[in-house]
Motif scaffolding. Structure first.
Motif, PDB file in Angstrom:
ATOM      1  N   VAL A 353       0.777  -1.180  -0.106  1.00 32.97           N
ATOM      2  CA  VAL A 353       0.086   0.068  -0.104  1.00 32.97           C
ATOM      3  C   VAL A 353       0.792   1.175  -0.068  1.00 32.97           C
ATOM      4  O   VAL A 353       1.615   1.382   0.961  1.00 32.97           O
ATOM      5  CB  VAL A 353      -0.973  -0.140   1.362  1.00 32.97           C
ATOM      6  CG1 VAL A 353      -1.670   1.289   1.252  1.00 32.97           C
ATOM      7  CG2 VAL A 353      -1.626  -1.203   1.256  1.00 32.97           C
ATOM      8  N   GLY A 354       0.593   2.126  -0.825  1.00 29.29           N
ATOM      9  CA  GLY A 354       1.454   3.391  -0.992  1.00 29.29           C
ATOM     10  C   GLY A 354       1.103   4.319  -2.261  1.00 29.29           C
ATOM     11  O   GLY A 354       0.005   4.453  -2.356  1.00 29.29           O
ATOM     12  N   SER A 386       7.868   4.883  -1.309  1.00 33.41           N
ATOM     13  CA  SER A 386       6.747   5.155  -0.200  1.00 33.41           C
ATOM     14  C   SER A 386       5.829   4.146  -0.103  1.00 33.41           C
ATOM     15  O   SER A 386       4.815   4.304  -0.976  1.00 33.41           O
ATOM     16  CB  SER A 386       6.243   6.568  -0.232  1.00 33.41           C
ATOM     17  OG  SER A 386       5.332   6.986   0.824  1.00 33.41           O
ATOM     18  N   MET A 387       5.807   3.183   0.813  1.00 27.96           N
ATOM     19  CA  MET A 387       4.980   2.271   0.831  1.00 27.96           C
ATOM     20  C   MET A 387       4.768   1.415   2.103  1.00 27.96           C
ATOM     21  O   MET A 387       5.839   1.327   2.845  1.00 27.96           O
ATOM     22  CB  MET A 387       5.206   0.941  -0.114  1.00 27.96           C
ATOM     23  CG  MET A 387       6.480   0.342  -0.077  1.00 27.96           C
ATOM     24  SD  MET A 387       6.802  -1.088  -1.303  1.00 27.96           S
ATOM     25  CE  MET A 387       7.842  -2.042  -0.605  1.00 27.96           C
ATOM     26  N   PHE A 388       3.661   0.749   2.445  1.00 30.04           N
ATOM     27  CA  PHE A 388       3.458  -0.040   3.656  1.00 30.04           C
ATOM     28  C   PHE A 388       3.500  -1.542   3.247  1.00 30.04           C
ATOM     29  O   PHE A 388       2.787  -1.938   2.291  1.00 30.04           O
ATOM     30  CB  PHE A 388       2.298   0.348   4.222  1.00 30.04           C
ATOM     31  CG  PHE A 388       2.267   1.422   5.258  1.00 30.04           C
ATOM     32  CD1 PHE A 388       2.585   1.372   6.606  1.00 30.04           C
ATOM     33  CD2 PHE A 388       1.925   2.741   4.803  1.00 30.04           C
ATOM     34  CE1 PHE A 388       2.664   2.515   7.300  1.00 30.04           C
ATOM     35  CE2 PHE A 388       2.250   3.937   5.562  1.00 30.04           C
ATOM     36  CZ  PHE A 388       2.629   3.874   6.984  1.00 30.04           C
ATOM     37  N   SER A 428       0.557 -13.804  -1.856  1.00 35.41           N
ATOM     38  CA  SER A 428      -0.500 -13.729  -1.081  1.00 35.41           C
ATOM     39  C   SER A 428      -1.737 -13.539  -2.042  1.00 35.41           C
ATOM     40  O   SER A 428      -2.879 -13.705  -1.662  1.00 35.41           O
ATOM     41  CB  SER A 428      -0.435 -12.457  -0.152  1.00 35.41           C
ATOM     42  OG  SER A 428      -0.545 -11.291  -1.039  1.00 35.41           O
ATOM     43  N   GLY A 429      -1.621 -13.220  -3.257  1.00 36.50           N
ATOM     44  CA  GLY A 429      -2.684 -13.169  -4.212  1.00 36.50           C
ATOM     45  C   GLY A 429      -3.376 -11.873  -4.012  1.00 36.50           C
ATOM     46  O   GLY A 429      -4.536 -11.790  -4.602  1.00 36.50           O
ATOM     47  N   ALA A 430      -2.666 -11.026  -3.352  1.00 34.71           N
ATOM     48  CA  ALA A 430      -3.276  -9.667  -2.983  1.00 34.71           C
ATOM     49  C   ALA A 430      -2.549  -8.566  -3.924  1.00 34.71           C
ATOM     50  O   ALA A 430      -1.327  -8.481  -4.074  1.00 34.71           O
ATOM     51  CB  ALA A 430      -3.186  -9.285  -1.556  1.00 34.71           C
ATOM     52  N   GLY A 431      -3.389  -7.734  -4.716  1.00 39.04           N
ATOM     53  CA  GLY A 431      -2.890  -6.802  -5.512  1.00 39.04           C
ATOM     54  C   GLY A 431      -2.736  -5.661  -4.683  1.00 39.04           C
ATOM     55  O   GLY A 431      -2.959  -5.386  -3.414  1.00 39.04           O
ATOM     56  N   PRO A 432      -1.766  -4.489  -5.330  1.00 37.30           N
ATOM     57  CA  PRO A 432      -1.419  -3.418  -4.388  1.00 37.30           C
ATOM     58  C   PRO A 432      -2.501  -2.556  -4.549  1.00 37.30           C
ATOM     59  O   PRO A 432      -3.461  -2.367  -4.770  1.00 37.30           O
ATOM     60  CB  PRO A 432      -0.404  -2.921  -5.525  1.00 37.30           C
ATOM     61  CG  PRO A 432      -0.781  -3.193  -6.886  1.00 37.30           C
ATOM     62  CD  PRO A 432      -1.408  -4.611  -6.793  1.00 37.30           C
TER      63      PRO A 432
END
Length: 507
Positions: A353-354, A386-388, A428-432
């Protein structure tokens, strides 16, 4: 093939620790599958006898698994009184006598009747019986069915401490391609890392003279980390996040000190870690000039032994938060926007996430890729500027990924963020998720940063192509996303007017 070599190498290592009676190691390879000659030669260098097998179909075309056909040939190895079969899902750690000396009919049986190890006595009668059953139901019978119905394994062995058995759908050699929301159920970083270290030993055996100066970095960093933490997956602090800020140039210390002071004003920030990439220079004392003395304990400098961009993802034993904010030293963000981004991450913890979205394409037939800056969705990459991220992902990238990917980053001084993005979504198969800030961010690298180089964009495109082709076997792990998170503002709603709406529709 890699998993097979790791398993055999671990067996040889265990034999060396406690020599046993003469034992042959046999690898059965189905003739219906093409193998690289180099792979076969390497198996032989590990002391294995390689036998190519066929299934005795007598003209019957079976629509079944080539591996099942191969395993039936175990009962045709009549030169042996006893065979201990093991799959590449097993890694031996020390004493293997328990496996060599157990009686015929013993087996390790895990969930869904998965049998990674069993002991058999080859006989013509059993072989003919198995082949007959396979031919009788060629489209529905599996090798596991035959073992369950025709062979009585009365001695079911527990998985012992001196062997690792990877029984789940996620394996250490494919964890980064798992791509499912239940990934954490099967993710076992400690045992996966043990497998990775053995795999690295195998590679070093076949290529002992590497020119990569950072070859020892993965093991050095990860062994040190594991020796310092009690539980690598327990991050107690959930309502705060840590910052990992990368820097190299001592000329930026003055600005870096101001940036740290700015960050420490947020009560949501637990610790600011400074990844000091330059191993040849000490961190200047002036780093603390702009920092209040009461905040010194919230600032940790991570000095590095190796000069590598990969260091920005090193796990550290002092990290206590579930979330990490990764940032460059030339980025300034308003604290309210930063804290909102943290709240956005908390609702989608598997995502990256960023604030800097990028897009890509990849053609699995031509193995060509593109990389570009975009002004609209979809996007598929969030930059490390810049990302979490989840703190778990640091160990995954540094300690479990293929070291050749790290070597590629070192050679090019580029693309570590692309490799990380692929690992996170591939696992994880989770998109940004892109977060739109209310206030403009300050990017001090727009004029002199690496991205201003004309060769930067083509190099990034080539990285994407190379990484997906080589490490993800042409299956693109990056996931396009159209999501955008933004702080809530009052919706724009007015009293309805059919006249106005009709005019809008007709026009």
């Amino acid at each position: 093939m890699e998993a097979t070599m790791v398993s055999i190498y671990s067996l040889n290592t265990a034999f060396a620790l406690k020599p046993t009676s003469k034992t042959d190691i046999i690898v059965l390879l189905p003739e219906s599958i093409q193998f690289q000659q180099e792979d076969i030669q390497q198996l032989e260098r590990l002391g294995a006898h390689v036998i190519r097998t066929t299934f005795p179909t007598t003209g019957l075309k079976l629509n079944t698994n080539a591996c099942d056909h191969t395993m039936l040939n175990l009962w045709a190895l009549l030169d042996y009184q006893k065979i201990v079969y093991f799959s590449p899902d097993i890694v031996f750690e020390n004493d293997v006598d328990q496996f060599i000396n157990i009686p015929v009919g013993s087996a390790i049986i895990t969930g869904n009747f998965n049998i990674p190890l069993f002991v058999l006595e080859p006989t013509p009668e059993t072989f003919e019986l198995l082949v007959h059953e396979y031919r009788r139901k060629p489209h529905t019978t599996t090798f596991t069915d035959l073992l369950e119905t025709l062979i009585d394994y009365r001695l079911r062995l527990p998985v012992r401490k001196n062997a690792l058995v990877f029984t789940g759908p996620m394996k250490p050699w494919n964890f980064h391609t798992y791509r499912d929301v239940d990934w954490s159920k099967y993710y076992d970083p400690i045992s996966f890392y043990k497998w990775r270290t053995i795999s690295n030993d195998v590679r070093h055996l076949f290529n002992p003279h590497s020119e990569w100066k950072n070859e020892a970095r993965q093991r050095t960093v990860c062994d040190s980390y594991l020796s310092s933490v009690a539980d690598i997956r327990y991050f107690a602090v959930k309502d705060q996040f840590s910052v990992m800020l990368s820097t190299y140039n001592p000329e930026r210390i003055r600005h870096l000190s101001l940036l740290i002071r700015h960050l420490l004003k947020s009560t949501k920030i637990h610790t600011v870690f400074i990844t000091w990439h330059n191993p040849d220079l000490q961190v200047p004392d002036t780093l603390y000039l702009e920092i209040e003395e009461a905040d010194y304990h919230r600032v940790k400098v991570l000095s590095q032994t190796f000069d590598s961009l990969n260091n920005r993802f090193n796990p550290t034993e002092e990290l206590q938060t579930e979330a990490v904010y990764i940032m460059d030293d030339d980025i300034y963000i308003d604290l309210e926007d930063l804290e909102f981004t943290f709240s956005a991450w908390q609702s989608r913890k598997d995502s990256v996430v960023g604030h800097f979205p990028r897009s890509h394409t990849y053609n699995p037939e031509t193995h060509e890729a593109t990389y570009r800056v975009i002004g609209q969705a979809p996007y598929s990459i969030i930059l490390t500027k810049s990302m979490f991220i989840r703190s778990d992902y640091l160990f995954s990238y540094t300690c479990l990924l293929e070291p050749d990917l790290h070597a590629s980053v070192d050679r090019q001084l580029n693309c570590e963020d692309l490799g990380f993005a692929m690992m996170a979504s591939g696992l994880s198969g989770a998109g940004p998720t892109y977060v739109r800030t209310q206030k403009s961010m300050e990017d001090f690298g727009l004029k002199k940063g690496i991205s201003t180089n004309a060769a930067h964009m083509p190099a990034r495109s080539q990285c994407i192509a190379d990484f997906i082709t080589k490490y993800w076997h042409t299956h693109d792990p990056l996931i396009p996303s159209t999501d955008a998170a933004a702080p809530f503002v009052r919706p724009l709603i007015r009293t309805g007017s059919w006249q106005r709406v009709t005019k809008s529709i007709l026009n």
